[in-house]
Design an enzyme around this catalytic site. Structure first.
Site, PDB file in Angstrom:
ATOM      1  N   ASP A   1       0.886  -1.168   0.000  1.00 52.41           N
ATOM      2  CA  ASP A   1       0.000   0.000   0.000  1.00 52.41           C
ATOM      3  C   ASP A   1       0.919   1.212   0.000  1.00 52.41           C
ATOM      4  O   ASP A   1       1.809   1.317   0.849  1.00 52.41           O
ATOM      5  CB  ASP A   1      -0.872   0.010   1.255  1.00 52.41           C
ATOM      6  CG  ASP A   1      -1.894  -1.130   1.214  1.00 52.41           C
ATOM      7  OD1 ASP A   1      -2.820  -1.126   2.035  1.00 52.41           O
ATOM      8  OD2 ASP A   1      -1.753  -2.006   0.342  1.00 52.41           O
TER       9      ASP A   1
ATOM     10  N   ASP B   1     -13.314  -3.863  -1.451  1.00 53.00           N
ATOM     11  CA  ASP B   1     -13.071  -3.424  -0.058  1.00 53.00           C
ATOM     12  C   ASP B   1     -14.360  -3.586   0.747  1.00 53.00           C
ATOM     13  O   ASP B   1     -15.051  -2.604   0.994  1.00 53.00           O
ATOM     14  CB  ASP B   1     -12.636  -1.953  -0.038  1.00 53.00           C
ATOM     15  CG  ASP B   1     -11.344  -1.747  -0.798  1.00 53.00           C
ATOM     16  OD1 ASP B   1     -11.232  -0.748  -1.526  1.00 53.00           O
ATOM     17  OD2 ASP B   1     -10.457  -2.611  -0.683  1.00 53.00           O
TER      18      ASP B   1
END
Ligand code: 1PR
Length: 554
Positions: free
Chosen positions: A247, A406
């Site tokens: 990330d 997500d």
């Protein structure tokens, strides 16, 4: 004049050819581009790369007038290599585009893998087994073609293949290396005289792939295998794919850093700084050397910045693809984007092309996929043809488009309490609820939508997505293992490969998800970034449990 270490690449707007250039240059050769049919004749060694849709590529290829010049090059006896769509082009045609002819250099056709017993596209590391070449007497025992080794694994990403029928291509003088997917044996590579063609991507297959590319460039068609390798050593089939995920976001000082959320909160408690776990390029290189089968970058502040301004992210890809020869996925901000400098809306396809040209093999779409799915249902399950998923998949092939999900759990007292797809969970809710559904979110979990993951993955599969990156906000950063219930329910809903993500804390979690679900790949982030585990250790542990993993080759 051509220096004796020049190789020509035929660039017809295929996908990510930067990695192939990087691989050829790493081997000490220099690349010259063939931009017009007339330039083909100046090539001594010619490589035909190709990513994506057979029809799309072959139509562009023939419209540009390359068919005859390339056939002449092959007939001239000068070295020729085809990669991925570049091998498919040599055949008579493909069921992917029944009306578009191939070059017909090889008498056979491509068929789609069956998806009743396995995921399609076939994505990951599989064999290119030359063992039967020696058994059929085509070559001496232990001989191999172009450095292919029966116990090495090579990176494949395709939905169509040539079924292997023993003796048929050999009767035409071809040496054939094979692989097995489910119960289908198919052609992994073929070689005859001056031609080598591989369905897998040698530039994305680590040291094993570079070995094949080097043998081709140096004209070493056949060589003896090292004594340590016996053809019987080949372990058939696709390996369990282990992915390292970085990330990435800019910290408050504006530098791109590898960070990691804790249920998507990347701010450290004290000081409120963005957690800084290192530099993207060097971390990716570290994971490649640990044996990661793929590396994924997720630009998690993308919904703020426009990708065109994301030059740092493009630069990260350019640098990473120069030294990391496994597939790279980039996510974050892949959508139609208003460029503030020009006031122009840049289509998602143009944004994706920037990333492919910088060295990405796949782009991952998160928030925009949720929006597209909502519009798909609002239009009565009608495809618009304009979504990022459809336009990128059409141009670069389904296998180049990943949808990153997500979701967060929403607990309900019973299945009647909601119209959404629920699962009966063993992890009861705060009020003891035994059912839950998974709500999609956008903007990195900041906004929850009234759309569940089954609705999302079904819609994006219909739009042409090639793979699902299945995160889970409840599990993210918890080191408590993957959400097996979520994974099983999504795997039951789609035919495309699914990557388990969120929650991995140790090797047991990887073994658990592979042994208890039929997920196609598993991803780790925090546990690797914090140095608690290396990818190599995880793979060694899985190997001990009898799971097939690609061994790292120097
Ligand atoms: O919406 O198309 O711009 O894409 C944004 C992308 O960034 C999406 O893929 C979304 O998942 C990701 N993202 C956005 N915000 C965050 C955050 O953490 N605040 N990362 C974020 C989500 C999921 C994985 C993570 C796994 C494994 N993180 O990247 O690495 O959960 O973590 P673990 O092994 O440490 O548990 P768009």
């Amino acid at each position: 004049s051509i220096s004796n270490r020049t190789v020509h690449l035929l660039d017809y707007a295929a996908g990510n050819v930067r990695s192939l250039v990087n691989a050829v240059e790493k081997l000490g050769w220099q690349v010259e581009w063939v931009k017009t049919p007339e330039e083909v004749q100046k090539a001594e060694i010619l490589i035909l790369p190709g990513v994506g849709h057979f029809g799309h590529c072959l139509t562009q290829f023939s419209n540009a007038g390359y068919v005859e010049p390339v056939k002449q090059h092959i007939a001239s006896g000068k070295p020729f290599m085809g990669i991925c769509v570049g091998i498919q082009a040599l055949f008579e045609g493909s069921d992917e585009s029944p009306t578009v002819p191939g070059l017909g250099v090889v008498k056979d056709r491509l068929r789609r893998f069956r998806d009743d017993d396995k995921s399609v596209p076939h994505i990951g590391w599989n064999s290119a087994n030359t063992a039967h070449i020696t058994s059929s007497g085509d070559a001496a025992e232990g001989q191999s073609i172009y450095g292919l080794r029966p116990d090495s694994k090579y990176y494949y990403v395709h939905s169509y293949s040539v079924p292997y029928r023993r003796g048929v291509l050999e009767a035409d003088g071809w040496s054939v290396a094979t692989a097995r997917y489910g119960d289908e044996e198919f052609v992994g590579a073929i070689a005859r005289d001056n031609v080598l063609a591989t369905q897998f991507h040698p530039e994305k297959s680590g040291a094993a792939g570079l070995r094949v590319l080097k043998a081709f460039l140096e004209g070493r068609k056949s060589e003896m295998l090292p004594q340590t390798i016996s053809p019987a050593a080949s372990k058939e089939g696709l390996t369990r794919r282990i992915i390292a995920c970085l990330d990435v976001r800019t910290n408050d000082q504006g530098d791109l850093v590898v960070t990691k959320g804790d249920q998507y909160d990347v701010r450290v408690k004290e000081g409120n700084d963005v957690r800084n776990l290192g530099k993207p390029v060097s971390k990716a290189q570290e994971y490649y050397e640990q044996g990661a089968d793929e590396v994924t970058f997720l630009n998690i502040t993308s919904f703020r910045d426009t990708p065109l301004k994301d030059l740092p992210m493009l630069e990260v890809l350019r640098q990473t693809s120069a030294t990391t020869f496994v597939p790279l996925t980039i996510g974050g901000g892949i959508r139609d984007t208003l460029d503030p400098e020009t006031g122009r809306t840049v289509p998602a396809l143009e944004v994706a092309t920037l990333y492919f040209q910088s060295g990405a093999d796949k782009v991952s779409i998160g928030s925009d996929a949720v929006t597209a799915a909502e519009q798909y249902y609002a239009a009565g399950r009608k495809l618009s043809g304009k979504t990022a998923i459809e336009t990128i998949s059409e141009a670069y092939g389904a296998q180049a488009v990943v949808v990153s999900v997500d979701p967060r759990r929403v607990y309900v007292s019973s299945t009647e309490a909601t119209n959404h797809h629920t699962v009966k969970t063993s992890y009861t809710g705060p009020q003891g609820e035994e059912y839950c559904w998974y709500a999609c979110t956008i903007k990195g979990g900041r906004e929850t939508r009234d759309l569940d993951v089954i609705q999302l993955v079904t819609a994006v599969e219909a739009m042409g997505a090639g793979e699902i990156l299945l995160n889970c906000i409840d599990k993210d950063g918890t080191n408590s293992g993957f959400d097996l219930e979520l994974i099983r329910s999504v795997k039951a809903a789609v035919k495309i490969p699914v990557i388990a993500s969120s929650g991995a804390g140790n090797a047991d979690h990887f073994a658990e998800v592979f042994e208890q679900t039929n997920v196609d790949a598993a991803l780790g982030a925090g546990m690797f970034h914090r140095g608690e585990w290396t990818v190599k250790q995880v793979k060694e542990d899985l190997q001990k449990r009898g799971l097939s993993v690609r061994r790292f080759e120097d």
